[in-house]
Design a protein around this motif. Structure first.
Motif, PDB file in Angstrom:
ATOM      1  N   THR A   1      41.722  39.197  48.161  1.00  5.42           N
ATOM      2  CA  THR A   1      41.634  38.329  46.845  1.00  5.42           C
ATOM      3  C   THR A   1      42.558  38.348  45.177  1.00  5.42           C
ATOM      4  O   THR A   1      43.035  37.218  44.992  1.00  5.42           O
ATOM      5  N   ILE A   2      43.530  38.909  45.114  1.00  4.18           N
ATOM      6  CA  ILE A   2      44.334  39.350  44.452  1.00  4.18           C
ATOM      7  C   ILE A   2      45.559  38.606  44.696  1.00  4.18           C
ATOM      8  O   ILE A   2      46.430  37.211  44.175  1.00  4.18           O
ATOM      9  N   ALA A   3      45.416  38.476  46.092  1.00  5.08           N
ATOM     10  CA  ALA A   3      47.095  37.535  46.747  1.00  5.08           C
ATOM     11  C   ALA A   3      46.418  36.351  46.460  1.00  5.08           C
ATOM     12  O   ALA A   3      47.307  35.529  46.058  1.00  5.08           O
ATOM     13  N   LEU A   4      45.732  36.168  47.010  1.00  5.68           N
ATOM     14  CA  LEU A   4      45.164  34.538  46.700  1.00  5.68           C
ATOM     15  C   LEU A   4      45.079  33.765  45.358  1.00  5.68           C
ATOM     16  O   LEU A   4      45.401  32.672  45.334  1.00  5.68           O
ATOM     17  N   GLN A   5      44.678  34.485  44.015  1.00  3.83           N
ATOM     18  CA  GLN A   5      44.878  34.447  42.972  1.00  3.83           C
ATOM     19  C   GLN A   5      46.252  34.086  42.517  1.00  3.83           C
ATOM     20  O   GLN A   5      46.504  33.396  42.093  1.00  3.83           O
ATOM     21  N   VAL A   6      46.856  35.161  43.076  1.00  3.36           N
ATOM     22  CA  VAL A   6      48.683  34.904  42.540  1.00  3.36           C
ATOM     23  C   VAL A   6      49.056  33.329  42.878  1.00  3.36           C
ATOM     24  O   VAL A   6      49.892  33.344  42.236  1.00  3.36           O
ATOM     25  N   PHE A   7      48.250  33.593  44.810  1.00  4.06           N
ATOM     26  CA  PHE A   7      49.148  32.146  45.136  1.00  4.06           C
ATOM     27  C   PHE A   7      48.300  31.230  44.734  1.00  4.06           C
ATOM     28  O   PHE A   7      49.330  29.556  44.404  1.00  4.06           O
TER      29      PHE A   7
ATOM     30  N   ILE B   1      55.455  39.698  45.435  1.00  9.68           N
ATOM     31  CA  ILE B   1      54.573  39.545  45.742  1.00  9.68           C
ATOM     32  C   ILE B   1      53.904  40.577  47.036  1.00  9.68           C
ATOM     33  O   ILE B   1      52.729  41.177  46.979  1.00  9.68           O
ATOM     34  N   GLU B   2      54.899  40.397  47.461  1.00 17.55           N
ATOM     35  CA  GLU B   2      54.232  41.611  49.033  1.00 17.55           C
ATOM     36  C   GLU B   2      54.593  42.626  48.267  1.00 17.55           C
ATOM     37  O   GLU B   2      53.426  43.770  48.693  1.00 17.55           O
ATOM     38  N   ARG B   3      55.782  43.862  47.137  1.00 19.42           N
ATOM     39  CA  ARG B   3      55.029  44.447  46.879  1.00 19.42           C
ATOM     40  C   ARG B   3      53.890  44.697  46.255  1.00 19.42           C
ATOM     41  O   ARG B   3      53.391  45.439  45.923  1.00 19.42           O
ATOM     42  N   GLY B   4      53.773  44.193  45.475  1.00 22.45           N
ATOM     43  CA  GLY B   4      52.570  44.480  44.634  1.00 22.45           C
ATOM     44  C   GLY B   4      50.914  44.230  45.685  1.00 22.45           C
ATOM     45  O   GLY B   4      50.125  44.771  45.095  1.00 22.45           O
TER      46      GLY B   4
ATOM     47  N   ARG C   1      53.330  44.234  37.665  1.00 25.47           N
ATOM     48  CA  ARG C   1      54.465  42.815  37.949  1.00 25.47           C
ATOM     49  C   ARG C   1      53.596  41.968  38.808  1.00 25.47           C
ATOM     50  O   ARG C   1      54.177  41.239  38.119  1.00 25.47           O
ATOM     51  N   MET C   2      53.213  42.140  39.808  1.00 26.35           N
ATOM     52  CA  MET C   2      52.295  40.905  40.568  1.00 26.35           C
ATOM     53  C   MET C   2      51.138  40.677  39.292  1.00 26.35           C
ATOM     54  O   MET C   2      50.725  39.338  39.320  1.00 26.35           O
ATOM     55  N   PHE C   3      50.336  40.957  38.636  1.00 30.75           N
ATOM     56  CA  PHE C   3      49.720  40.934  37.178  1.00 30.75           C
ATOM     57  C   PHE C   3      50.253  39.799  36.315  1.00 30.75           C
ATOM     58  O   PHE C   3      49.618  39.307  35.848  1.00 30.75           O
ATOM     59  N   ASP C   4      51.522  40.676  35.858  1.00 23.56           N
ATOM     60  CA  ASP C   4      52.447  39.983  35.186  1.00 23.56           C
ATOM     61  C   ASP C   4      52.102  38.059  35.492  1.00 23.56           C
ATOM     62  O   ASP C   4      51.649  37.541  34.318  1.00 23.56           O
ATOM     63  N   LEU C   5      52.518  37.940  36.631  1.00 26.38           N
ATOM     64  CA  LEU C   5      52.983  36.798  37.097  1.00 26.38           C
ATOM     65  C   LEU C   5      51.303  36.113  37.636  1.00 26.38           C
ATOM     66  O   LEU C   5      51.051  35.301  36.591  1.00 26.38           O
ATOM     67  N   LEU C   6      49.807  37.290  37.494  1.00 29.15           N
ATOM     68  CA  LEU C   6      48.962  36.466  37.576  1.00 29.15           C
ATOM     69  C   LEU C   6      48.336  36.101  36.816  1.00 29.15           C
ATOM     70  O   LEU C   6      47.923  35.167  36.164  1.00 29.15           O
ATOM     71  N   GLU C   7      48.775  36.973  34.944  1.00 31.44           N
ATOM     72  CA  GLU C   7      48.499  36.370  34.074  1.00 31.44           C
ATOM     73  C   GLU C   7      49.902  35.769  33.378  1.00 31.44           C
ATOM     74  O   GLU C   7      49.627  35.257  32.214  1.00 31.44           O
ATOM     75  N   ARG C   8      50.985  34.728  34.199  1.00 25.58           N
ATOM     76  CA  ARG C   8      51.865  34.756  33.351  1.00 25.58           C
ATOM     77  C   ARG C   8      51.194  33.056  32.404  1.00 25.58           C
ATOM     78  O   ARG C   8      50.551  32.539  33.053  1.00 25.58           O
ATOM     79  N   GLU C   9      51.237  32.675  31.182  1.00 28.18           N
ATOM     80  CA  GLU C   9      50.818  31.389  30.976  1.00 28.18           C
ATOM     81  C   GLU C   9      51.035  30.152  31.703  1.00 28.18           C
ATOM     82  O   GLU C   9      52.337  30.049  31.789  1.00 28.18           O
ATOM     83  N   CYS C  10      49.828  29.704  32.127  1.00 32.81           N
ATOM     84  CA  CYS C  10      50.557  28.002  32.547  1.00 32.81           C
ATOM     85  C   CYS C  10      51.056  27.205  31.249  1.00 32.81           C
ATOM     86  O   CYS C  10      50.744  26.597  30.640  1.00 32.81           O
ATOM     87  N   GLU C  11      52.482  26.522  31.111  1.00 27.68           N
ATOM     88  CA  GLU C  11      52.623  26.179  30.572  1.00 27.68           C
ATOM     89  C   GLU C  11      51.593  24.482  30.488  1.00 27.68           C
ATOM     90  O   GLU C  11      51.345  23.477  29.717  1.00 27.68           O
TER      91      GLU C  11
END
Length: 617
Positions: A118-124, A147-150, A337-347
């Protein structure tokens, strides 16, 4: 919209404001979905630890049962009291410990794998939702590594906590309770003192090692990114004969990584030696006390064996406490770090009330006084204003860097009008783009992009088959439709001559195909998509003259009932456009039909004369 700084490549380390507790709270909802499995796994874990603690108790009973009785020979005692039941119970507890642990892992496996998926798919999905600015500035190697490490950190964190830390805490509590109830408090306090010293030493040294490990990870990501970047640009490296240069750069990265790894291993060795010293001192003290108790008759031989077994059982997992602490901290760092990617605001995001674009015919497209800049300090478009009428073709020409391709990116809504960091008032003053009268910011991005097809100047293909790359324009198309699109793009004969035909793999980014072949694949998949709005960005720039003429005729047929925006450098490809815009430095300096612009004798006429004389072609 976030500033340009916010859209930069994510930092190697997690956001400083994110604590380990916040990362765990972010993870828990994913596991909560499988709460019943978590509950069953916890019950199995407790049962396994009860069985583990029961083994030394049975071992004590077994040893005491084998102790010679007063007045009987050893042979007679053995014949009377062979503890068959105790032996069977001992073996059963040993087996049940392993059995319960494996059952726990099987029960919880679905929860771990499900949360990871679920997390990997959401990040993708979230990475695809981020703006083009983010993807132009990211480093592919470093990003994929994060992403791999996360995703691996989710499994590691659950495994280490549920299978190692929590069971060890339960076992410590049970052992301390047994020692306190059956023996003097000295054993409890000695065990607690050793545990406290062990934990404090481990935490302090591991925290000291954290920055060393983080630096090693950053260097590892940097070396990975450098290697991937050089390999992705293989042809450029070859063009300039820079293999040795790239090898030296990579060697420098590897040397820095080697030194960091040596420092990491040296600090790990110090940690391991200190841990073993604490354990050895505590174990010797406990056994000395127990041995004195046996010689004084206060304890039995079975008590000595049980205390020894308890200490070995207790300290064996503690041997890995440093590793566990370090890995858990590292997993939290990687997951953060991966959650940081997931929470990065969409421009560029859909408005809460965004509506889907519904078209029954070719729409009208308007650019209304559009201002735009990729960076706050530099504006690219200065009040660009034009109408692309429904079913008509408008061409945009001009020198490189004038902002032609930016128009296509804005229409696709890869960016919003304005500049990064603009407030609401500045956004409102930056103009707007409309499709059939709808501001594209009020439409869903998915429906807008479904209505647009593009043949880009730089065609990038997937490392898959030719059929897959053409079918990408409309994945549910039939093979006959795919074949017809290839025929219209003058690609069918080429495909059928290939040994593997439609199943020919085009290679990374389509590098196995020539520039013209890649461009024809791009044209075919756009023909297959069959959109009401068409963008042709130097659509035939890589083709030979014969193929260009044939495909231009096909594109003119395709554009006959579509709203078409042509971005061109070669003016000969736009002479039939209903209107031609001349763009210079982000401003429209001339507009009109081909013949009218030539009659004006302005910038367009100069460009035409230069191209006809061969100065630009």
């Amino acid at each position: 919209m976030p500033s340009s700084a916010a859209a930069r490549l994510p930092a190697p380390a997690p956001t400083p404001g994110r604590s380990d507790a916040q990362t765990l709270r972010r993870l828990l909802p994913y596991l909560w979905t499988y709460r019943w499995r978590v509950a069953v796994a916890l019950l199995l874990m407790v049962a396994a630890k009860l069985a583990t603690v029961g083994v030394p108790l049975l071992l004590k009973a077994l040893v005491d049962a084998l102790t010679p009785l007063p007045g009987l020979s050893a042979e007679a005692t053995a014949a009377l009291v062979v503890p068959v039941g105790l032996l069977l119970a001992y073996g059963g507890l040993r087996l049940s410990t392993t059995l319960l642990a494996e059952l726990r892992e099987l029960v919880f496996l679905k929860a771990t794998e499900g949360a990871t998926r679920t997390i990997a798919l959401q990040v993708f999905e979230h990475l695809h939702a981020l703006s083009l600015r983010f993807h132009l500035e990211r480093q592919t190697g470093a990003l994929t590594r994060d992403i791999e490490r996360g995703t691996r950190a989710v499994q590691s964190l659950v495994s280490y906590s549920l299978y190692s830390v929590v069971p060890t805490l339960i076992e410590v509590a049970l052992v301390l309770a047994i020692l306190g109830l059956r023996f003097e408090a000295w054993y409890v306090w000695t065990t607690l003192a050793a545990l406290l010293a062990y934990v404090v030493f481990t935490v302090q040294v591991t925290q000291w090692r954290t920055h060393i490990r983080r630096q090693m990870n950053e260097l590892e990501s940097a070396s990975q990114a450098r290697a991937i970047d050089a390999l992705l640009n293989y042809e450029t490296v070859k063009y300039f004969d820079n293999e040795a240069w790239e090898a030296r750069r990579y060697a420098d990265s590897l040397e820095r990584l080697r030194r960091a790894r040596v420092r990491t291993q040296a600090s790990l060795s110090l940690l391991n030696v200190g841990q073993q010293l604490i354990i050895a001192v505590a174990l010797v003290a406990m056994l000395w006390r127990a041995t004195v108790g046996v010689t004084e008759g206060r304890l039995t031989l079975g008590d000595l064996v049980m205390i020894n077994a308890f200490m070995i059982q207790l300290y064996m997992p503690l041997n890995f406490l440093g590793v566990l602490y370090r890995e858990i901290r590292q997993s939290l760092t990687d997951l953060g770090r991966m959650f940081d990617l997931l929470e990065r605001e969409c421009e560029v995001c859909d408005a809460p009330d965004a509506r889907p674009l519904v078209l029954t015919r070719a729409p009208e497209v308007r650019f209304e006084a559009v201002h735009f800049g990729y960076e706050p300090q530099r504006e690219i478009l200065h009040g660009v204003d034009f109408v692309n009428p429904a079913g008509r073709t408008v061409a945009v020409v001009g020198p490189s860097g004038s902002g032609k391709s930016t128009l296509a990116r804005l229409l696709y809504r890869f960016y919003d009008v304005g500049r990064p960091g603009d407030d609401a008032a500045a956004r409102a003053a930056a103009g707007r783009i409309t499709v059939d009268g709808h501001d594209i910011r009020t439409l869903t991005q998915a429906s807008l992009r479904r209505a647009i097809g593009i043949v880009p100047q730089d065609t990038v293909l997937f490392n898959d088959t030719i059929e897959y790359n053409i079918r990408y324009g409309r994945p549910d198309a039939s093979f006959d439709e795919v074949r017809e699109a290839a025929r219209s793009a003058q690609l069918l004969d080429f495909i059928e001559r290939l040994p593997q035909g439609w199943q020919t793999v085009v290679g990374e980014r389509g590098l196995k195909l020539s520039g013209g072949e890649k461009q024809r694949v791009a044209i075919a998949r756009t023909l297959l998509k069959n959109p009401p709005i068409l963008i042709l960005d130097e659509a035939t720039s890589a083709l030979d003259s014969a193929n260009e003429r044939a495909i231009q005729a096909e594109l003119r047929r395709l554009a006959s009932d579509r709203t078409t925006l042509v971005i061109a450098h070669r003016l000969s490809t736009v002479v039939d456009a209903h209107e031609i815009l001349v763009l210079e430095h982000g401003r429209i300096v001339e507009r009109g039909r081909h013949a009218d612009l030539l009659a004006q004798g302005g910038r367009y006429a100069q460009m035409w004369a230069l191209q006809q004389s061969g100065a630009l072609d």
